[in-house]
Design a protein around this motif. Structure first.
Motif, PDB file in Angstrom:
ATOM      1  N   THR A  49       4.194  -9.365 -31.381  1.00 55.82           N
ATOM      2  CA  THR A  49       3.249  -8.456 -32.042  1.00 55.82           C
ATOM      3  C   THR A  49       1.924  -9.183 -32.245  1.00 55.82           C
ATOM      4  N   PRO A  50       1.086  -9.160 -31.216  1.00 55.86           N
ATOM      5  CA  PRO A  50      -0.223  -9.810 -31.360  1.00 55.86           C
ATOM      6  C   PRO A  50      -0.993  -9.197 -32.527  1.00 55.86           C
ATOM      7  N   SER A  51      -1.861 -10.001 -33.128  1.00 56.93           N
ATOM      8  CA  SER A  51      -2.563  -9.519 -34.323  1.00 56.93           C
ATOM      9  C   SER A  51      -3.532  -8.398 -33.948  1.00 56.93           C
ATOM     10  N   ARG A  52      -3.834  -7.570 -34.882  1.00 60.46           N
ATOM     11  CA  ARG A  52      -4.792  -6.483 -34.709  1.00 60.46           C
ATOM     12  C   ARG A  52      -5.809  -6.519 -35.847  1.00 60.46           C
ATOM     13  N   LEU A  53      -7.002  -6.041 -35.549  1.00 61.40           N
ATOM     14  CA  LEU A  53      -8.024  -5.938 -36.582  1.00 61.40           C
ATOM     15  C   LEU A  53      -7.564  -4.954 -37.657  1.00 61.40           C
ATOM     16  N   LEU A 102       6.359   0.273 -31.036  1.00 66.32           N
ATOM     17  CA  LEU A 102       7.281  -0.531 -30.218  1.00 66.32           C
ATOM     18  C   LEU A 102       6.690  -0.995 -28.890  1.00 66.32           C
ATOM     19  N   ARG A 103       5.678  -0.280 -28.366  1.00 61.85           N
ATOM     20  CA  ARG A 103       5.098  -0.687 -27.077  1.00 61.85           C
ATOM     21  C   ARG A 103       4.503  -2.091 -27.187  1.00 61.85           C
ATOM     22  N   TYR A 104       4.714  -2.876 -26.189  1.00 63.45           N
ATOM     23  CA  TYR A 104       4.089  -4.201 -26.157  1.00 63.45           C
ATOM     24  C   TYR A 104       3.936  -4.602 -24.695  1.00 63.45           C
ATOM     25  N   SER A 105       3.163  -5.641 -24.440  1.00 68.45           N
ATOM     26  CA  SER A 105       2.974  -6.121 -23.074  1.00 68.45           C
ATOM     27  C   SER A 105       4.157  -7.002 -22.698  1.00 68.45           C
ATOM     28  N   CYS A 106       5.008  -6.474 -21.857  1.00 67.22           N
ATOM     29  CA  CYS A 106       6.230  -7.182 -21.454  1.00 67.22           C
ATOM     30  C   CYS A 106       5.927  -7.995 -20.204  1.00 67.22           C
ATOM     31  N   ARG A 107       6.263  -9.270 -20.243  1.00 61.90           N
ATOM     32  CA  ARG A 107       5.955 -10.150 -19.102  1.00 61.90           C
ATOM     33  C   ARG A 107       7.202 -10.805 -18.523  1.00 61.90           C
ATOM     34  N   GLN A 108       8.352 -10.189 -18.773  1.00 55.70           N
ATOM     35  CA  GLN A 108       9.630 -10.644 -18.185  1.00 55.70           C
ATOM     36  C   GLN A 108      10.572  -9.446 -18.110  1.00 55.70           C
ATOM     37  N   SER A 131       6.498  -2.150 -20.410  1.00 61.11           N
ATOM     38  CA  SER A 131       5.373  -2.034 -19.470  1.00 61.11           C
ATOM     39  C   SER A 131       4.355  -3.123 -19.774  1.00 61.11           C
ATOM     40  N   CYS A 132       3.364  -3.229 -18.907  1.00 60.61           N
ATOM     41  CA  CYS A 132       2.230  -4.113 -19.206  1.00 60.61           C
ATOM     42  C   CYS A 132       1.023  -3.611 -18.421  1.00 60.61           C
ATOM     43  N   TRP A 133      -0.081  -3.430 -19.110  1.00 61.52           N
ATOM     44  CA  TRP A 133      -1.330  -3.107 -18.412  1.00 61.52           C
ATOM     45  C   TRP A 133      -1.755  -4.331 -17.599  1.00 61.52           C
ATOM     46  N   ILE A 134      -2.153  -4.111 -16.368  1.00 60.24           N
ATOM     47  CA  ILE A 134      -2.623  -5.222 -15.535  1.00 60.24           C
ATOM     48  C   ILE A 134      -3.990  -4.867 -14.959  1.00 60.24           C
ATOM     49  N   GLY A 135      -5.000  -5.598 -15.467  1.00 63.79           N
ATOM     50  CA  GLY A 135      -6.356  -5.376 -14.969  1.00 63.79           C
ATOM     51  C   GLY A 135      -6.856  -6.535 -14.120  1.00 63.79           C
ATOM     52  N   SER A 136      -6.086  -7.603 -14.112  1.00 62.14           N
ATOM     53  CA  SER A 136      -6.503  -8.783 -13.375  1.00 62.14           C
ATOM     54  C   SER A 136      -5.868  -8.749 -11.978  1.00 62.14           C
ATOM     55  N   PHE A 137      -6.559  -8.125 -11.045  1.00 64.33           N
ATOM     56  CA  PHE A 137      -6.060  -8.027  -9.666  1.00 64.33           C
ATOM     57  C   PHE A 137      -7.236  -7.767  -8.742  1.00 64.33           C
ATOM     58  N   ASN A 179      -1.304 -13.777  -8.753  1.00 63.60           N
ATOM     59  CA  ASN A 179       0.018 -14.413  -8.856  1.00 63.60           C
ATOM     60  C   ASN A 179       0.693 -14.218 -10.210  1.00 63.60           C
ATOM     61  N   GLN A 180       0.473 -13.072 -10.827  1.00 61.81           N
ATOM     62  CA  GLN A 180       1.235 -12.749 -12.053  1.00 61.81           C
ATOM     63  C   GLN A 180       2.602 -12.238 -11.567  1.00 61.81           C
ATOM     64  N   MET A 181       3.479 -13.187 -11.215  1.00 62.45           N
ATOM     65  CA  MET A 181       4.702 -12.830 -10.499  1.00 62.45           C
ATOM     66  C   MET A 181       5.684 -12.003 -11.328  1.00 62.45           C
ATOM     67  N   PHE A 182       5.536 -11.994 -12.662  1.00 57.91           N
ATOM     68  CA  PHE A 182       6.455 -11.178 -13.480  1.00 57.91           C
ATOM     69  C   PHE A 182       6.361  -9.691 -13.108  1.00 57.91           C
ATOM     70  N   ILE A 183       5.218  -9.306 -12.554  1.00 55.20           N
ATOM     71  CA  ILE A 183       5.025  -7.898 -12.185  1.00 55.20           C
ATOM     72  C   ILE A 183       6.089  -7.459 -11.177  1.00 55.20           C
ATOM     73  N   ILE A 237      -7.553   1.392 -10.256  1.00 54.30           N
ATOM     74  CA  ILE A 237      -8.035   1.149 -11.618  1.00 54.30           C
ATOM     75  C   ILE A 237      -7.143   0.190 -12.403  1.00 54.30           C
ATOM     76  N   GLU A 238      -5.859   0.354 -12.358  1.00 59.27           N
ATOM     77  CA  GLU A 238      -4.951  -0.554 -13.066  1.00 59.27           C
ATOM     78  C   GLU A 238      -3.610  -0.589 -12.364  1.00 59.27           C
ATOM     79  N   LEU A 239      -2.867  -1.651 -12.620  1.00 55.69           N
ATOM     80  CA  LEU A 239      -1.456  -1.714 -12.229  1.00 55.69           C
ATOM     81  C   LEU A 239      -0.639  -1.688 -13.522  1.00 55.69           C
TER      82      LEU A 239
HETATM   83  C1  LIG Z   1      -7.185  -2.880 -19.599  1.00 56.95           C
HETATM   84  C2  LIG Z   1      -6.136  -3.948 -19.833  1.00 56.95           C
HETATM   85  C3  LIG Z   1      -5.946  -4.957 -18.897  1.00 56.95           C
HETATM   86  C4  LIG Z   1      -4.960  -5.928 -19.087  1.00 56.95           C
HETATM   87  N1  LIG Z   1      -4.713  -6.848 -18.104  1.00 56.95           N
HETATM   88  C5  LIG Z   1      -3.681  -7.716 -18.249  1.00 56.95           C
HETATM   89  C6  LIG Z   1      -3.299  -8.594 -17.190  1.00 56.95           C
HETATM   90  O1  LIG Z   1      -3.887  -8.611 -16.095  1.00 56.95           O
HETATM   91  N2  LIG Z   1      -2.250  -9.431 -17.393  1.00 56.95           N
HETATM   92  C7  LIG Z   1      -1.530  -9.444 -18.567  1.00 56.95           C
HETATM   93  O2  LIG Z   1      -0.569 -10.216 -18.663  1.00 56.95           O
HETATM   94  N3  LIG Z   1      -1.870  -8.618 -19.598  1.00 56.95           N
HETATM   95  C8  LIG Z   1      -2.908  -7.755 -19.459  1.00 56.95           C
HETATM   96  N4  LIG Z   1      -3.217  -6.874 -20.466  1.00 56.95           N
HETATM   97  C9  LIG Z   1      -2.415  -6.882 -21.707  1.00 56.95           C
HETATM   98  C10 LIG Z   1      -3.192  -7.396 -22.926  1.00 56.95           C
HETATM   99  O3  LIG Z   1      -3.301  -8.785 -22.857  1.00 56.95           O
HETATM  100  C11 LIG Z   1      -2.426  -6.931 -24.189  1.00 56.95           C
HETATM  101  O4  LIG Z   1      -2.434  -5.525 -24.237  1.00 56.95           O
HETATM  102  C12 LIG Z   1      -3.043  -7.461 -25.473  1.00 56.95           C
HETATM  103  O5  LIG Z   1      -2.948  -8.865 -25.522  1.00 56.95           O
HETATM  104  C13 LIG Z   1      -2.329  -6.900 -26.689  1.00 56.95           C
HETATM  105  O6  LIG Z   1      -0.937  -7.175 -26.618  1.00 56.95           O
HETATM  106  P1  LIG Z   1       0.158  -6.022 -26.630  1.00 56.95           P
HETATM  107  O7  LIG Z   1      -0.103  -5.111 -25.447  1.00 56.95           O
HETATM  108  O8  LIG Z   1       1.476  -6.733 -26.514  1.00 56.95           O
HETATM  109  O9  LIG Z   1       0.030  -5.255 -27.926  1.00 56.95           O
HETATM  110  C14 LIG Z   1      -4.196  -5.915 -20.290  1.00 56.95           C
HETATM  111  C15 LIG Z   1      -4.393  -4.895 -21.227  1.00 56.95           C
HETATM  112  C16 LIG Z   1      -5.333  -3.912 -20.994  1.00 56.95           C
HETATM  113  C17 LIG Z   1      -5.469  -2.790 -22.001  1.00 56.95           C
END
Ligand SMILES: Cc1cc2nc3c(=O)[nH]c(=O)nc-3n(C[C@H](O)[C@H](O)[C@H](O)COP(=O)(O)O)c2cc1C
Length: 178
Positions: free
Chosen positions: A153-157, A9-15, A115-121, A65-69, A139-141
């Motif tokens: 559900t982004p594709s996976r290998l 169920l975990r996914y990168s939520c941007r809203q 949640s969403c991993w954020i490495g772009s900062f 400026n990833q303002m959804f955060i 290290i991360e936000l």
């Molecule tokens: C280390 C890391 C850094 C990431 N940085 C960003 C980010 O800065 N902005 C963003 O929108 N998503 C970021 N993501 C999310 C990825 O784009 C996302 O995990 C990937 O596309 C797979 O999608 P899912 O998490 O929905 O399964 C990051 C994920 C990881 C693991």
């Protein structure tokens, strides 16, 4: 929630909805972080939990400026305090913090949060905003909050693209994604 279900169920939520995260949920989530493994049991992670609106906005700006955060109820700023290099040549700091942070992401899912991993900062900018000392790695936000978007559900290998048996048998292994 069962572990595999949380993983699915975990996914990168941007809203996110503009709604605070309850303290008892945060307590359980950070307990999950506390229980993560770390090199030599250093527990070399430190988390700054940001809930103030103005500070969240500044962090979002520092994250290109990833303002959804800033919409999320809380932002976890995951920091590493160790520069120890393991015998394998890898520094353990980012690895330890990443393990604990994924515990946080999965526990948040189990709590009905997203949640969403954020490495772009810009880490220096984040350091300035939060008064984080120079010798601490930012290290991360990770925003945590109530999801206002639909799960994608982004594709996976496929498994045979990422696992081989007994010796290295991968061909074209420099392919990064599906
Ligand atoms: C280390 C890391 C850094 C990431 N940085 C960003 C980010 O800065 N902005 C963003 O929108 N998503 C970021 N993501 C999310 C990825 O784009 C996302 O995990 C990937 O596309 C797979 O999608 P899912 O998490 O929905 O399964 C990051 C994920 C990881 C693991």
């Amino acid at each position: 929630m069962e572990l595999y279900e949380a993983i699915r169920l975990r996914y990168s939520c941007r809203q996110y909805f503009d709604k605070p995260v309850e303290q008892e949920k945060l307590d359980r989530i950070f307990d999950a972080a506390r229980l993560a493994p770390s090199a030599k049991n250093f527990q070399d992670w430190r988390f700054v939990l940001v809930t103030e609106k103005n500070t969240k906005l500044k962090l979002a700006q520092a994250a290109r400026n990833q303002m959804f955060i800033a919409q999320a109820g809380a932002i976890v700023v995951a920091c590493g305090i160790s520069d120890y290099v393991m015998r394998c040549g890898q520094p353990c700091g980012a690895i330890d913090v990443a393990i604990a942070l994924e515990h946080i992401a999965l526990a948040a899912t189990a709590e009905g949060l997203a949640s969403c991993w954020i490495g772009s900062f810009d880490p220096d900018e984040v350091r300035k905003i939060l008064d984080i000392p120079k010798d601490v790695a930012v290290i991360e936000l990770m925003p945590l909050g109530y999801p206002a978007d639909a799960r994608r559900t982004p594709s996976r290998l496929k498994i045979d693209k990422i696992v081989c048996m007994n010796k290295w048998q991968f061909v074209d292994y420099k392919e990064f994604s599906a």
